[in-house]
Design a protein around this motif. Structure first.
Motif, PDB file in Angstrom:
ATOM      1  N   ARG A 130       0.844  -1.196   0.000  1.00 39.31           N
ATOM      2  CA  ARG A 130       0.000   0.000   0.000  1.00 39.31           C
ATOM      3  C   ARG A 130       0.876   1.242   0.000  1.00 39.31           C
ATOM      4  NH1 ARG A 130      -4.516  -1.333   4.729  1.00 39.31           N
ATOM      5  NH2 ARG A 130      -5.383  -3.215   3.780  1.00 39.31           N
ATOM      6  N   ALA A 131       0.262   2.371  -0.355  1.00 44.56           N
ATOM      7  CA  ALA A 131       0.966   3.640  -0.258  1.00 44.56           C
ATOM      8  C   ALA A 131       1.315   3.906   1.209  1.00 44.56           C
ATOM      9  CB  ALA A 131       0.103   4.766  -0.816  1.00 44.56           C
ATOM     10  N   HIS A 132       2.346   4.697   1.440  1.00 46.26           N
ATOM     11  CA  HIS A 132       2.866   4.882   2.793  1.00 46.26           C
ATOM     12  C   HIS A 132       1.791   5.363   3.767  1.00 46.26           C
ATOM     13  CE1 HIS A 132       5.917   5.532   5.847  1.00 46.26           C
ATOM     14  NE2 HIS A 132       5.433   6.752   6.048  1.00 46.26           N
ATOM     15  N   TYR A 146       0.562  -1.520   8.784  1.00 47.30           N
ATOM     16  CA  TYR A 146       1.737  -1.796   9.609  1.00 47.30           C
ATOM     17  C   TYR A 146       2.887  -0.881   9.184  1.00 47.30           C
ATOM     18  CZ  TYR A 146      -0.881  -6.136  10.388  1.00 47.30           C
ATOM     19  OH  TYR A 146      -1.851  -7.055  10.682  1.00 47.30           O
ATOM     20  N   ARG A 147       3.407  -0.121  10.130  1.00 49.24           N
ATOM     21  CA  ARG A 147       4.527   0.770   9.853  1.00 49.24           C
ATOM     22  C   ARG A 147       5.873   0.059   9.964  1.00 49.24           C
ATOM     23  NH1 ARG A 147       2.629   5.074   7.089  1.00 49.24           N
ATOM     24  NH2 ARG A 147       0.742   5.908   8.084  1.00 49.24           N
ATOM     25  N   SER A 148       5.873  -1.064  10.667  1.00 50.33           N
ATOM     26  CA  SER A 148       7.103  -1.830  10.855  1.00 50.33           C
ATOM     27  C   SER A 148       6.731  -3.263  11.197  1.00 50.33           C
ATOM     28  CB  SER A 148       7.958  -1.228  11.965  1.00 50.33           C
ATOM     29  OG  SER A 148       7.278  -1.298  13.205  1.00 50.33           O
ATOM     30  N   THR A 149       7.727  -4.123  11.237  1.00 51.31           N
ATOM     31  CA  THR A 149       7.488  -5.517  11.600  1.00 51.31           C
ATOM     32  C   THR A 149       6.984  -5.633  13.030  1.00 51.31           C
ATOM     33  OG1 THR A 149       9.291  -6.168  10.127  1.00 51.31           O
ATOM     34  CG2 THR A 149       8.534  -7.808  11.696  1.00 51.31           C
ATOM     35  N   ARG A 156       2.983   1.718  -5.878  1.00 54.35           N
ATOM     36  CA  ARG A 156       2.504   2.154  -4.568  1.00 54.35           C
ATOM     37  C   ARG A 156       3.611   2.495  -3.574  1.00 54.35           C
ATOM     38  NH1 ARG A 156      -2.358  -2.300  -3.576  1.00 54.35           N
ATOM     39  NH2 ARG A 156      -3.480  -1.899  -5.523  1.00 54.35           N
ATOM     40  N   GLU A 157       4.767   1.885  -3.735  1.00 50.03           N
ATOM     41  CA  GLU A 157       5.815   2.074  -2.723  1.00 50.03           C
ATOM     42  C   GLU A 157       7.140   2.567  -3.289  1.00 50.03           C
ATOM     43  OE1 GLU A 157       4.155  -1.532   0.187  1.00 50.03           O
ATOM     44  OE2 GLU A 157       6.123  -1.682  -0.750  1.00 50.03           O
ATOM     45  N   PHE A 200      10.802  -2.435  -2.775  1.00 51.39           N
ATOM     46  CA  PHE A 200      11.330  -3.773  -3.036  1.00 51.39           C
ATOM     47  C   PHE A 200      12.216  -4.267  -1.899  1.00 51.39           C
ATOM     48  CE2 PHE A 200      10.358  -2.254  -7.336  1.00 51.39           C
ATOM     49  CZ  PHE A 200       9.632  -3.332  -7.826  1.00 51.39           C
ATOM     50  N   TYR A 201      12.614  -3.338  -1.031  1.00 52.13           N
ATOM     51  CA  TYR A 201      13.436  -3.714   0.128  1.00 52.13           C
ATOM     52  C   TYR A 201      12.699  -3.476   1.448  1.00 52.13           C
ATOM     53  CZ  TYR A 201      17.473  -4.513  -2.821  1.00 52.13           C
ATOM     54  OH  TYR A 201      18.328  -5.032  -3.762  1.00 52.13           O
ATOM     55  N   LYS A 202      11.386  -3.351   1.364  1.00 50.15           N
ATOM     56  CA  LYS A 202      10.588  -3.178   2.576  1.00 50.15           C
ATOM     57  C   LYS A 202      10.657  -4.448   3.427  1.00 50.15           C
ATOM     58  CE  LYS A 202       5.759  -2.780   4.060  1.00 50.15           C
ATOM     59  NZ  LYS A 202       4.353  -2.654   3.609  1.00 50.15           N
ATOM     60  N   GLY A 203      11.032  -4.290   4.691  1.00 47.84           N
ATOM     61  CA  GLY A 203      11.113  -5.426   5.598  1.00 47.84           C
ATOM     62  C   GLY A 203      12.404  -6.213   5.509  1.00 47.84           C
TER      63      GLY A 203
END
Length: 321
Positions: free
Chosen positions: A40-42, A47-50, A265-266, A271-274
């Motif tokens: 999703r868009a920011h 969830y903002r983080s793990t 969206r991101e 691609f490196y989220k998380g």
């Protein structure tokens, strides 16, 4: 090669190591997977983080839901690691016998790892897809394995198979690096000893942990964009509303669709989220797996040898009786 005791010992010890490490790190794996699956868009992210996934489970009194799909994941891990380690050890020994070499080079080792990984992925992909959907389902809403598989078509059961085959380079690079570093370390240690042992030599727990962590970290960083796309394809459909759910169910998820969705969206960083949680989980998991495998491989080898001797001793007696 009638009875490959070494390959069987490698596979058994590797599968047990995978079972233990998966169980220990499963809550972290669930949090990581749910965070990765959200595209999703920011400003719209749930969830903002793990860690936000963990706090949601705690706040809603659903901590046990962090273990949803554990049985399926353990089954998949045990089978996949058994096949991988058996295939890796078997093809490695076969290569050495056919070529007459005393050791296997880096390139040949990498190819052997990829072949073993491809065989593993094709067999266990439905379990991997089911486990991912269980983990990414809403807390407390996960379906059982049989229901999950029965409601899915064969095509859906093998979602992201192409990416999974691509990702076989990840464990092969990691295990190849570990194996090469291990051999060099053992050769150094062997020079300090006068006697040799006919049973497989093993590293210390600390050495196996460090080598496994270093080898896995680089491989994870390089292949992470593919890992993120794979998770988004295999993830359970979100329950935002009935219309969205119905539209998603009719539209088949594809690699290009996942890449486009993340990019739109991101952005590139999506691609490196998380990746932090992915590196933490994979490094700890691989290090624990290899550490446990190294510590029990010698015991497994001796146990299997005893079983083989027992079977070969009992069978002639039964025939003569």
């Amino acid at each position: 090669m009638a009875f490959d005791l070494d390959s069987l010992a490698e596979a058994t010890s590797g599968a047990i190591g995978a079972l233990v490490s998966t169980s220990i790190l499963y809550p972290l794996d669930t949090c990581k997977t749910k965070y990765q699956a959200e595209v999703r868009a920011h400003h719209q992210q749930k969830y903002r983080s793990t860690s936000a996934v963990l706090w949601e489970a705690i706040a809603n009194g659903q901590v046990l839901s962090l273990y949803q799909g554990l049985g399926t994941k353990n089954l998949q891990s045990f089978i996949s690691q058994f096949i991988y380690f058996y295939g890796y050890s078997f093809f490695k020994r076969l290569y050495l016998e056919k070529t007459g070499n005393k050791s296997i080079g880096t390139k040949a080792n990498l190819i052997v790892g990829v072949v073993a990984g491809a065989c593993t992925v094709i067999i266990t992909q439905p379990l991997d897809t089911a486990a991912s959907r269980m983990q990414t389902s809403e807390f407390g809403m996960s379906k059982g394995l049989w229901k999950m598989l029965s409601e899915s078509s064969w095509g859906e059961a093998f979602d992201a198979l192409d990416i999974s085959l691509l990702l076989t380079t990840n464990p092969s690079i990691q295990y190849t690096s570990f194996d090469q570093l291990k051999q060099r370390l053992l050769q150094t240690q062997l020079k300090e000893k006068t006697g040799t042992d006919s049973s497989p030599r093993s590293l210390s727990a600390f050495s196996a942990f460090v080598l496994g962590a270093v080898a896995k970290c680089i491989a994870t960083f390089v292949t992470y964009p593919a890992i993120r796309c794979k998770v988004t394809i295999q993830a359970a459909d979100s329950d935002d509303n009935d219309e969205t759910k119905e539209a998603k169910s009719k539209k088949k998820k594809t690699v290009m669709g996942a890449i486009y969705s993340i990019w739109k969206r991101e952005g590139l960083l999506g691609f490196y989220k998380g990746i932090e949680a992915q590196i933490l989980k994979t490094v700890l998991s691989s290090a624990l797996l290899l550490m446990i495998k190294e510590k029990i491989s010698k015991t497994t080898w001796v146990l299997l040898l005893a079983i083989r001797r027992y079977l070969f001793t009992v069978q002639p007696r039964l025939k003569s009786a």
